[in-house]
Motif scaffolding. Structure first.
Motif: not given
Length: 805
Positions: A68, A71, A74, A76, A81, A437
């Protein structure tokens, strides 16, 4: 219609892969191997249930947390995750290169693992239901209906023929794969409103234009999808089971009606009887939690999915404060942080992507891609037909392709019913991660909130005549903000010749619901049940209007319920729609007498909101800093002060000119003494190295022109004074400020100044703060006065990037 995540086929598959010698029909557990004595006494902790479960939770949650954070740049969502962590813990990840899977996740531990993860699965759907407001159905119009229906219809129209055409090529070589393709096409074409709502909420875009349309459209898509999936599953059942399944469906409808007609009215009645400001009783919260458990038991015992009852039970709870937010606060972290990583880890144990043939992967993925393309194109074209901006239409189409645990449960249900084979399930799981994603950064790229507001030039106080109508948006977070803001509004001297139109906006954090609300309040009607916390705030503004009359001071109260990261959108949208000239917001810090800090609830959220308002506002912004005198007195200025002293500290620039315009509005108030303190460098030789001489002299010329006009207009007003001070650098400016300590009840300053001005030499900072250089000095504990501060930023154009010119 039931759903057991760890199906017998999954257990058999897992046993065959990791313990091929063990009995696949029974799982034996030793009662003596519950708690370990410790490694120093020769016990292997992984052979005992309790330490093994703790290790499983720690590993799955730790890996999810790591992914987590990895990402997070980005943007997400959490599901990505969690699903990736589950995949990595199984044979598709680390388990492919070692034997840790059979050690950490032995067959004999599957029962405890499955039970605990299903508990988290059930709670997750309950929390999703808590955030859903059934009244969203009322906001579904022809546009949302068409978008939602078009997305599902076009997806099925494209994907099912594609699946049927591919069936013929595999019907002989792999019959199970061939028969799985139509079902893959169907489950990929449908979508679920709870997952779309959860996804858009996680992206902090729930109160965007496209977010509202996507939420409403997904309701229609969800209803259509439910009918299709139910019919499909019934058709796939043996004839002897169809009657039993029909009874299960009737039972499901009964649960829905009971939630709507019995449970929700009961909760609404109970909440209405809670005295304002009092917290929920712990016994009531425990009762709600027991209701969740019973709903899960009843659903599973009736043959329904285990999440169905808790989801409807959550929807029956009135969203937001106080009950919905309490349940989110008490269950949200432990569910998403501990239980759900365990659920995905358990699911990942049976997924081995290396067992999928490349040809089969490409075929299944093609069907999935065609279905996703159909949903995207259907939503895109229907949105454009209703004149939705292209960027929003693209975002709607992408958001409707988001998937989550509800879809994963549906995949598992299809697999348990033998509607799809293992390979198809594996590909669907991988595709769920890849699609979610992929669409997330694309949505963030197209999402530009600044385009919501058409640039309205001239929306500043300086552009309006002193004797003209002034439209103000006053934002309030809590009752402590009221005295300073009410007194400031009275200081603007509302009269029939210069009326004041006040849009009062009570800002409440969105907790425990998925969709934001903007609630208008009518002065002659009771406060909406969705905004009972606004009652005292609305009454304070009503009293303001009653003191002056409706013509001099018109009040229009609203309540906005929104998450803090996107709360500024509600403020800017209202400022744009109402064409106000000034937005007033309270500072995130409060000061007591003597300059001491007072802890304010939701301090960080208010700070984020103010920063975003300053960046994206379509009009001028004023931040009121309550330092005691102005804020601690609950009575209005007119009755409390026979001589209320206001100072405008003028260094020059756009913001200082706007501050002067606000001061001019107060100049004719019979109880206000206004002093203009101008600081300049006249009479001193200042090197041009400190500033761009052309820009500096141009700004100075504008300052001189405005100041001359102001002094001419105020000639004969014996309650207005003008003073000049000369400074050569920042130290001289501080001396001027210190000389004003305890001389005024309110000081008005501009937020931004020419950074290369000699008046700020030595005071510059690397980062621009909310109050600016001068505002920070006045509000610091080193400034001994109790003056409240009004920091003004003049309206500027907003560029597409969100930067200001």
């Amino acid at each position: 219609m039931g759903s057991i995540v760890m199906e017998p086929d999954d257990i058999a598959l897992y046993v065959y892969r990791h313990s091929p010698t063990e009995n696949q029909s029974e799982i034996c557990m030793s009662l003596a191997k519950i708690s370990s004595r410790g490694i120093f006494l020769g016990d292997n902790p992984f052979q005992y249930a309790v330490p093994r479960l703790l290790a499983q939770i720690s590993l799955s949650s730790g890996l999810t947390l790591y992914l987590s954070n990895l990402l997070k740049p980005y943007g997400q969502p959490t599901m990505v995750s969690q699903a990736l962590a589950g995949l990595l813990l199984g044979p598709s990840g680390f388990g492919h290169f070692g034997g840790h899977v059979s050690t950490l996740f032995p067959v004999k531990g599957l029962i405890i693992l499955d039970t605990l993860s299903m508990f988290g699965y059930m709670l997750t759907f309950f929390l999703i239901g808590v955030q859903i407001d059934p009244s969203i159905v009322k906001r579904i119009g022809r546009r949302e209906f068409t978008v939602g229906l078009s997305a599902v219809a076009l997806a099925m129209s494209l994907s099912i023929p594609c699946a049927v055409s591919l069936m013929g090529k595999f019907i002989e070589s792999d019959p199970r794969l061939a028969h799985s393709l139509p079902f893959v096409a169907t489950v990929s074409s449908v979508l679920a409103f709870p997952m779309v709502a959860h996804y858009v909420t996680e992206l902090n875009m729930v109160n965007s234009d496209f977010g509202r349309i996507a939420l409403s459209a997904s309701v229609i898509s969800n209803i259509t999808s439910f009918c299709i999936i139910t019919s499909l599953m019934l058709s796939h059942e043996p004839t002897t089971n169809k009657l039993k399944n029909a009874r299960t469906i009737v039972c499901g409808l009964a649960v829905a009606l009971a939630s709507l007609l019995v449970i929700r009215p009961f909760f609404s009645w109970h909440i209405r009887n809670i005295p304002e400001g009092q917290p929920l009783k712990q016994t009531f919260v425990c009762m709600v939690f027991l209701g969740v458990l019973f709903a899960g038991f009843f659903s599973h015992a009736s043959g329904l999915s285990i999440f169905y009852g808790p989801l409807l039970f959550g929807i029956a709870i009135p969203p937001g404060l106080p009950l919905g937010s309490a349940m989110m606060e008490k269950l949200g972290l432990i569910t998403s942080g501990l239980f759900m990583p365990l659920y995905f880890a358990k699911t990942g144990l049976v997924i081995n992507i290396y067992s999928v043939k490349l040809t089969h992967y490409l075929v299944v993925q093609l069907v999935i891609l065609v279905a996703f393309t159909g949903k995207f194109v259907g939503a895109l074209l229907s949105s454009i037909y209703f004149k939705v901006p292209t960027s929003d239409a693209i975002s709607i189409g992408l958001a409707l392709n988001s998937q989550g645990i509800l879809e994963l449960g549906m995949f598992k249900n299809m697999s348990s019913k033998r509607a799809i084979n293992n390979e198809s399930f594996f590909v669907l799981y991988i595709s769920m991660i890849m699609v979610t994603a992929t669409i997330t950064p694309i949505i963030r790229y197209f999402y530009d909130p600044s385009k919501r507001y058409t640039i309205n030039r001239g929306m500043a106080v300086l552009d309006k005549r002193i004797d003209s109508e002034l439209l103000v948006l006053a934002c309030v977070h809590n009752q402590e903000n009221l005295p300073s803001i009410i007194n400031l509004l009275e200081a603007f001297n509302p009269t029939r010749k210069s009326p004041l139109v006040i849009y009062a906006l009570h800002l409440i954090e969105l907790v425990g619901r998925a969709d934001p609300l903007l609630i208008p309040h009518k002065l002659n009607k009771a406060i909406s049940s969705k905004a009972t916390t606004s009652k005292s705030i609305v009454n304070a503004f009503i009293q303001l209007q009653e003191r002056y009359g409706r013509e001099p001071a018109s009040v229009f109260p609203f309540t906005a319920i929104s998450p803090y990261p996107t709360m500024h959108y509600e403020v800017c949208a209202m400022a744009h729609d109402k064409r106000v000239s000034l937005v007033i917001v309270p500072y995130h810090k409060r000061f007591g007498v003597g300059g001491n800090f007072i802890t304010q609830p939701n301090k960080k959220g208010i700070e984020v909101t103010n920063e975003n308002i300053l960046k994206t506002s379509v009009c001028s912004v004023a931040i009121i800093v309550d330092r005691g005198l102005l804020g601690n007195n609950m009575r209005p200025v007119l009755k409390n002060w026979s001589r209320y002293r206001v100072a405008v500290l003028f260094l020059g620039g756009d913001d200082d000119r706007e501050a002067l315009a606000l001061g001019a509005r107060m100049a004719h108030h019979p109880n206000i003494d206004l002093t203009i303190v101008r600081v300049h460098t006249h009479g001193h030789n200042i090197s041009d190295a400190f500033f761009d001489s052309d820009t500096y002299y141009e700004e100075t010329e504008m300052d001189n022109e405005l100041m001359s006009e102001f002094r001419l207009r105020m000639a004969g007003n014996n309650r207005v004074a003008y003073m000049e001070d000369v400074a050569t650098d920042g130290d001289g400016t501080i001396e001027v400020i210190q000389s004003m300590e305890d001389e005024y009840e309110l000081m008005i300053v501009g937020r931004r100044h020419n950074k290369r001005s000699p008046l700020l030499v030595g005071l510059e900072r690397d980062e621009e703060t909310q109050l600016g250089v001068i505002g920070d000095i006045l509000s610091s504990v080193d400034f001994n006065g109790n003056s409240s501060i009004l920091v003004v930023q003049q309206y500027v154009d907003v560029l597409p990037t969100g930067k200001q010119t």
